[in-house]
Design a protein around this motif. Structure first.
Motif, PDB file in Angstrom:
ATOM      1  N   THR A   1       0.830  -4.246  11.235  1.00  0.00           N
ATOM      2  CA  THR A   1       0.282  -4.789   9.998  1.00  0.00           C
ATOM      3  C   THR A   1       0.280  -3.754   8.889  1.00  0.00           C
ATOM      4  O   THR A   1       0.584  -4.035   7.732  1.00  0.00           O
ATOM      5  N   ALA A   2      -0.068  -2.501   9.265  1.00  0.00           N
ATOM      6  CA  ALA A   2      -0.130  -1.429   8.268  1.00  0.00           C
ATOM      7  C   ALA A   2       1.247  -1.098   7.713  1.00  0.00           C
ATOM      8  O   ALA A   2       1.390  -0.631   6.593  1.00  0.00           O
ATOM      9  N   ALA A   3       2.305  -1.335   8.555  1.00  0.00           N
ATOM     10  CA  ALA A   3       3.649  -0.993   8.134  1.00  0.00           C
ATOM     11  C   ALA A   3       4.285  -2.063   7.252  1.00  0.00           C
ATOM     12  O   ALA A   3       5.434  -1.946   6.850  1.00  0.00           O
ATOM     13  N   ALA A   4       3.563  -3.149   6.978  1.00  0.00           N
ATOM     14  CA  ALA A   4       4.104  -4.232   6.157  1.00  0.00           C
ATOM     15  C   ALA A   4       4.446  -3.705   4.763  1.00  0.00           C
ATOM     16  O   ALA A   4       3.774  -2.826   4.225  1.00  0.00           O
ATOM     17  N   LYS A   5       5.511  -4.261   4.187  1.00  0.00           N
ATOM     18  CA  LYS A   5       5.941  -3.819   2.866  1.00  0.00           C
ATOM     19  C   LYS A   5       4.908  -4.176   1.810  1.00  0.00           C
ATOM     20  O   LYS A   5       4.326  -5.256   1.831  1.00  0.00           O
ATOM     21  N   LYS A   6       4.726  -3.234   0.890  1.00  0.00           N
ATOM     22  CA  LYS A   6       3.824  -3.482  -0.226  1.00  0.00           C
ATOM     23  C   LYS A   6       4.633  -3.929  -1.439  1.00  0.00           C
ATOM     24  O   LYS A   6       5.793  -3.544  -1.603  1.00  0.00           O
ATOM     25  N   PRO A   7       4.043  -4.727  -2.297  1.00  0.00           N
ATOM     26  CA  PRO A   7       4.777  -5.234  -3.461  1.00  0.00           C
ATOM     27  C   PRO A   7       5.139  -4.100  -4.414  1.00  0.00           C
ATOM     28  O   PRO A   7       4.342  -3.183  -4.637  1.00  0.00           O
TER      29      PRO A   7
ATOM     30  N   HIS B   1       6.759   1.760  -4.726  1.00  0.00           N
ATOM     31  CA  HIS B   1       7.322   0.884  -3.683  1.00  0.00           C
ATOM     32  C   HIS B   1       8.567   0.134  -4.145  1.00  0.00           C
ATOM     33  O   HIS B   1       8.810  -1.003  -3.734  1.00  0.00           O
ATOM     34  N   GLN B   2       9.351   0.764  -4.974  1.00  0.00           N
ATOM     35  CA  GLN B   2      10.619   0.176  -5.395  1.00  0.00           C
ATOM     36  C   GLN B   2      11.692   0.500  -4.351  1.00  0.00           C
ATOM     37  O   GLN B   2      11.755   1.615  -3.843  1.00  0.00           O
TER      38      GLN B   2
ATOM     39  N   TYR C   1       4.367   8.527 -12.926  1.00  0.00           N
ATOM     40  CA  TYR C   1       4.078   8.737 -11.500  1.00  0.00           C
ATOM     41  C   TYR C   1       4.967   7.804 -10.679  1.00  0.00           C
ATOM     42  O   TYR C   1       4.849   6.577 -10.769  1.00  0.00           O
ATOM     43  N   ILE C   2       5.856   8.386  -9.870  1.00  0.00           N
ATOM     44  CA  ILE C   2       6.807   7.618  -9.052  1.00  0.00           C
ATOM     45  C   ILE C   2       6.434   7.829  -7.591  1.00  0.00           C
ATOM     46  O   ILE C   2       6.466   8.969  -7.093  1.00  0.00           O
ATOM     47  N   TYR C   3       6.102   6.741  -6.902  1.00  0.00           N
ATOM     48  CA  TYR C   3       5.530   6.870  -5.553  1.00  0.00           C
ATOM     49  C   TYR C   3       6.204   5.924  -4.550  1.00  0.00           C
ATOM     50  O   TYR C   3       6.401   4.740  -4.822  1.00  0.00           O
ATOM     51  N   LYS C   4       6.576   6.485  -3.390  1.00  0.00           N
ATOM     52  CA  LYS C   4       7.104   5.708  -2.257  1.00  0.00           C
ATOM     53  C   LYS C   4       8.268   4.798  -2.651  1.00  0.00           C
ATOM     54  O   LYS C   4       8.310   3.634  -2.288  1.00  0.00           O
TER      55      LYS C   4
ATOM     56  N   GLY D   1       6.537  11.276  -2.340  1.00  0.00           N
ATOM     57  CA  GLY D   1       6.853  10.489  -1.146  1.00  0.00           C
ATOM     58  C   GLY D   1       8.069   9.602  -1.279  1.00  0.00           C
ATOM     59  O   GLY D   1       8.135   8.548  -0.634  1.00  0.00           O
ATOM     60  N   CYS D   2       9.049   9.990  -2.074  1.00  0.00           N
ATOM     61  CA  CYS D   2      10.234   9.154  -2.298  1.00  0.00           C
ATOM     62  C   CYS D   2      11.404   9.616  -1.426  1.00  0.00           C
ATOM     63  O   CYS D   2      11.492  10.778  -1.024  1.00  0.00           O
ATOM     64  N   LYS D   3      12.324   8.671  -1.141  1.00  0.00           N
ATOM     65  CA  LYS D   3      13.521   8.957  -0.363  1.00  0.00           C
ATOM     66  C   LYS D   3      14.754   8.452  -1.118  1.00  0.00           C
ATOM     67  O   LYS D   3      14.744   7.332  -1.627  1.00  0.00           O
ATOM     68  N   LYS D   4      15.766   9.307  -1.169  1.00  0.00           N
ATOM     69  CA  LYS D   4      17.035   8.939  -1.791  1.00  0.00           C
ATOM     70  C   LYS D   4      16.819   8.331  -3.174  1.00  0.00           C
ATOM     71  O   LYS D   4      17.384   7.289  -3.512  1.00  0.00           O
ATOM     72  N   THR D   5      15.989   8.995  -3.943  1.00  0.00           N
ATOM     73  CA  THR D   5      15.635   8.514  -5.280  1.00  0.00           C
ATOM     74  C   THR D   5      16.105   9.518  -6.331  1.00  0.00           C
ATOM     75  O   THR D   5      16.019  10.736  -6.115  1.00  0.00           O
ATOM     76  N   ALA D   6      16.595   8.990  -7.464  1.00  0.00           N
ATOM     77  CA  ALA D   6      17.073   9.847  -8.554  1.00  0.00           C
ATOM     78  C   ALA D   6      16.228   9.613  -9.802  1.00  0.00           C
ATOM     79  O   ALA D   6      15.874   8.473 -10.116  1.00  0.00           O
ATOM     80  N   VAL D   7      15.896  10.699 -10.489  1.00  0.00           N
ATOM     81  CA  VAL D   7      15.110  10.636 -11.726  1.00  0.00           C
ATOM     82  C   VAL D   7      15.884  11.379 -12.819  1.00  0.00           C
ATOM     83  O   VAL D   7      16.205  12.558 -12.665  1.00  0.00           O
TER      84      VAL D   7
END
Length: 480
Positions: free
Chosen positions: A317-323, A337-338, A355-358, A377-383
């Motif tokens: 349940t905790a691992a469910a995707k957030k909007p 959460h994008q 602020y860019i998070y997850k 906490g981002c992965k494979k993200t470009a800014v």
């Protein structure tokens, strides 16, 4: 062997061989003296070991232990009572544990080595006392004296040396080091404010240090029993009477309601030796992957043919995707959460932060000048941004890219594995601050649209500078 030699020489002696008779007489005198010393318990450690590890009643074993009890342990108890509170309560338990071990050593001094069942019964009082100390610490986690309680709780298992052979002393040292982890915290916290706390921390370490030295000297290769002693079972405490049988229907709910056993009789378990694995489940040949190639292919061993009902666990349940979130909250742009979104564009203002998070597989473009940017906490993200007044930070990220088009003062990288930073010609003097990160590369513009990629060092060498009286850290020679 000495007595056999004497008897053999006497049988072969003749009246004419007076010198041999004289030698026999001298040997008999030596044998008599050895018998007297053995009876008094004053034979040296090597002789006692050769005689079958016999421990004299009330000899060096108890005398050495009593020196600890009356010396360093008594000092520790006094300081514990001075501190009071939970420390004093736990100290009384420590006194009880040492008393139980003293009683056990007294039994060992007059008894032969018993079987495992009897040994476990003899060790029960010591084991229960250790478990009580550890349980008390766990129940007092909110105590202001938690570091003190942990010092004792982590070190007191050293009393389990009686089950460790052939190297009991190193076991005590290991437990002492575990306790010293917390005693050093106590010393650090109170070295400038409360000397009693510092003295207390050092006193418990001193108890274990003396115990280590005592065991290394008297019980070098393990607890010494008395090979000529009596039956240890007669000295063991009587087992508790069995409880009256209950009806099966009533016993089952009681068992279900009873809490899990807080502590195990670990001294008895350790003393089982090879039998400690007797409770492990036997694996059938049909479940062995090295004998069944089809199991290796599936990497699954079938445990039972009985179907198991699926159930949703809290973890699932905790691992469910957030909007996903993309909005301006006051003066802060929030991007959360994008996933795989390449079309996020922010029209920034100098008074705003970003602020860019997850986010995963996402590209964020920031136009204009903003105050600060945090990528968390981002992965494979470009800014990609134009200008940042303060700093851009990457925290707990994996495989991210940051590109500056105009200007930034500071780039901070913390707990990030894999980051590529592209600087603009106007900010090649920016400060790069890194901590606990790896695979960091900074790309410096050449002026022709190309970049020179430079790796940020990850390995360092630290040495003590005797002249400057401080630690000096330099790059590792390989990296440099």
């Amino acid at each position: 062997a000495v007595f056999s030699v004497c008897a053999c020489v006497k049988e072969k002696a003749s009246p004419a061989m007076s010198d041999i008779s004289s030698l026999v007489s001298r040997l008999e005198q030596v044998a008599s003296r050895l018998e007297g010393l053995a009876a008094k318990g004053t034979v040296g450690g090597a002789a006692a070991a050769a005689a079958g590890s016999a421990a004299p009643a009330g000899g060096a074993s108890l005398e050495g232990f009593d020196e600890i009890v009356n010396g360093s342990l008594a000092h520790f108890l006094t300081l514990s009572n001075t501190l009071g509170g939970d420390v004093a309560t736990q100290a009384a338990m420590v006194q009880k544990a040492f008393a139980a071990q003293r009683a056990f050593l007294a039994v060992a001094a007059v008894s032969k080595q018993p079987d495992q069942a009897t040994l476990g019964n003899l060790l029960k009082d010591t084991s229960d006392a250790i478990a009580e100390i550890q349980s008390f610490r766990e129940k007092q986690r909110k105590s202001t004296q938690f570091n003190q309680l942990s010092t004792v709780s982590e070190g007191i298992p050293a009393l389990g040396w009686v089950t460790m052979a052939p190297k009991p002393a190193p076991f005590i040292k290991e437990m002492s080091d575990a306790g010293q982890f917390y005693s050093n915290r106590v010393i650090k916290d109170f070295k400038e404010s409360d000397q009693n706390q510092v003295n207390w921390a050092k006193s418990f370490v001193a108890v274990l240090t003396e115990l280590h030295d005592y065991v290394r000297k008297v019980h070098t290769t393990g607890l010494v029993w008395n090979a000529k002693g009596g039956d240890a079972a007669s000295a063991a405490p009587a087992p508790a009477p069995a409880a009256a049988a209950k009806p099966a229907a009533a016993a089952a709910p009681a068992a279900a309601a009873s809490p899990a056993r807080p502590a195990v009789n670990f001294l008895a378990e350790l003393s089982k030796g090879g039998d400690v694995t007797s409770g492990l489940k036997k694996v059938d040949k049909s479940q062995m992957t090295h004998k069944n190639p089809e199991l290796r292919a599936s990497s699954v061993v079938k445990a039972s043919d009985t179907p198991v009902a699926e159930r949703t666990t809290p973890a699932a349940t905790a691992a469910a995707k957030k909007p996903p979130v993309f909005e301006l909250q006051g003066k802060k742009w929030v991007v959360e959460h994008q996933e795989n979104n390449k079309d996020i564009v922010i029209e920034g203002d100098m008074k705003q932060t970003v602020y860019i998070y997850k986010c995963t597989g996402t590209t964020v473009q920031i136009k204009g000048k903003v105050n600060s940017i945090v990528v968390d906490g981002c992965k494979k993200t470009a800014v990609v941004f134009e200008e940042c007044v303060a700093s851009v930070e990457a925290i707990n990220c994996v495989s991210v890219q940051i590109q500056v088009l105009k200007r930034v003062a500071t780039v901070s990288i913390d707990k990030t594995d894999g980051i590529q930073v592209y600087l603009a010609p106007d900010c090649i003097d920016a400060e790069i601050i890194t901590a606990k990160s790896s695979e960091m590369n900074i790309s410096i513009p050449k002026g022709d649209g190309e970049f020179t990629e430079c790796a940020v060092p990850e390995q360092f060498k630290t040495k003590w500078d005797a002249k400057a009286k401080k630690l000096v850290t330099t790059l590792n020679d390989v990296i440099a």
